[in-house]
Design a protein around this motif. Sequence first.
Motif, short mmCIF file in Angstrom:
data_model
loop_
_atom_site.label_atom_id
_atom_site.label_comp_id
_atom_site.label_asym_id
_atom_site.label_seq_id
_atom_site.Cartn_x
_atom_site.Cartn_y
_atom_site.Cartn_z
N ALA A 195 2.16 -104.31 45.44
CA ALA A 195 0.81 -104.35 44.64
C ALA A 195 0.40 -102.97 44.70
N HIS A 196 0.65 -101.87 43.85
CA HIS A 196 -0.02 -100.57 43.82
C HIS A 196 -0.82 -100.52 42.59
N PRO A 197 -1.77 -99.91 42.22
CA PRO A 197 -2.62 -99.82 41.26
C PRO A 197 -1.93 -99.32 40.25
N GLU A 198 -1.13 -98.50 40.32
CA GLU A 198 -0.17 -97.81 39.16
C GLU A 198 0.75 -99.02 38.70
N ASP A 199 1.38 -99.71 39.65
CA ASP A 199 2.34 -100.76 39.28
C ASP A 199 1.58 -101.91 38.48
N GLU A 200 0.35 -102.09 38.92
CA GLU A 200 -0.51 -103.23 38.18
C GLU A 200 -0.83 -102.68 36.73
N ALA A 201 -1.04 -101.43 36.59
CA ALA A 201 -1.57 -101.03 35.07
C ALA A 201 -0.05 -100.98 34.26
N ALA A 202 1.08 -100.65 35.03
CA ALA A 202 2.39 -100.76 34.28
C ALA A 202 2.68 -101.84 33.68
N VAL A 203 2.41 -102.98 34.67
CA VAL A 203 2.78 -104.27 34.32
C VAL A 203 1.89 -104.94 32.99
N TYR A 204 0.60 -104.53 33.07
CA TYR A 204 -0.33 -104.93 31.83
C TYR A 204 0.28 -104.15 30.50
N ALA A 205 0.39 -102.88 30.55
CA ALA A 205 0.69 -101.96 29.70
C ALA A 205 1.90 -102.42 29.00
N ALA A 206 2.86 -102.98 29.79
CA ALA A 206 4.44 -103.55 29.34
C ALA A 206 4.04 -104.89 28.55
N GLY A 207 2.93 -105.52 28.57
CA GLY A 207 2.65 -106.82 27.96
C GLY A 207 2.70 -108.02 28.87
N ALA A 239 10.32 -105.34 25.23
CA ALA A 239 11.48 -105.67 24.16
C ALA A 239 11.11 -107.38 23.81
N MET A 240 10.81 -108.10 24.57
CA MET A 240 10.56 -109.72 24.50
C MET A 240 9.52 -109.82 23.48
N GLU A 241 8.33 -108.91 23.89
CA GLU A 241 7.14 -108.80 22.92
C GLU A 241 7.58 -108.54 21.54
N SER A 242 8.33 -107.32 21.37
CA SER A 242 8.63 -106.76 20.07
C SER A 242 9.34 -107.46 19.41
N GLU A 243 10.31 -108.50 20.14
CA GLU A 243 11.23 -109.27 19.28
C GLU A 243 10.53 -110.89 18.92
N GLY A 244 9.16 -110.84 19.05
CA GLY A 244 8.31 -111.99 18.73
C GLY A 244 8.29 -113.00 19.61
N GLN A 245 8.96 -112.86 20.93
CA GLN A 245 9.05 -114.09 21.64
C GLN A 245 7.69 -113.92 22.55
N SER A 246 7.15 -114.98 22.19
CA SER A 246 5.67 -115.14 22.67
C SER A 246 5.66 -116.07 24.24
N ILE A 247 6.53 -115.66 24.94
CA ILE A 247 6.76 -116.09 26.29
C ILE A 247 5.78 -115.47 27.29
N PRO A 248 4.89 -116.06 27.95
CA PRO A 248 4.23 -115.34 28.99
C PRO A 248 5.11 -114.89 30.30
N VAL A 249 4.78 -113.64 30.61
CA VAL A 249 5.86 -112.95 31.70
C VAL A 249 4.87 -112.82 32.83
N ILE A 250 5.04 -113.14 34.11
CA ILE A 250 4.39 -112.85 35.10
C ILE A 250 5.15 -111.85 35.89
N ALA A 251 4.81 -110.75 36.29
CA ALA A 251 5.75 -109.74 36.71
C ALA A 251 5.90 -109.91 38.29
#
Length: 149
Positions: A84-96, A67-79
């Motif tokens: 750290a599971h591989p599926e969580d890592e992939a979800a983090v990057y997929a979410a932006g 939602a942050m990304e879609s609203e044009g907020q170009s604030i970097p997010v560190i999850a």
Amino acid sequence: MHSARLLIATGHADVLDSLQGALGPSYLTASVAHAEELPAALQVLRPDLVLLDWRLPGGDAAALCAAMESEGQSIPVIAVLAEAHPEDEAAVYAAGAVDYVAVPALSPALLARVHMHLLLRRPSTPENVWLDTMVLLGGSSALQAAMPY
């Protein structure tokens, strides 16, 4: 103290204490404890970077990040992940999100990741390139203190 503003979004006191303990001496930090507080805090605080607990109470962290990304907020997010599971890592990057840390995070690694993402966001002027190069090459502490991040 650096002038970069960090927003820590977590409802877990131990995670907040850990992150503020590591980042507080170097950055200006603020926090929210619930997903409902995040949009208003983003508008009011205008942080340079957000550390978003993937277990943030009251919302889906991936949806908040998207939602942050879609609203044009170009604030970097560190999850911030409990583990750290591989599926969580992939979800983090997929979410932006730009990166992730697993808590408890080691302070030097956390500081390096935050610093790197703040540098990547900074305008690339000749002065900034020179200052960044000096710091990376072990420039003087006075030069490092002059860095805005």
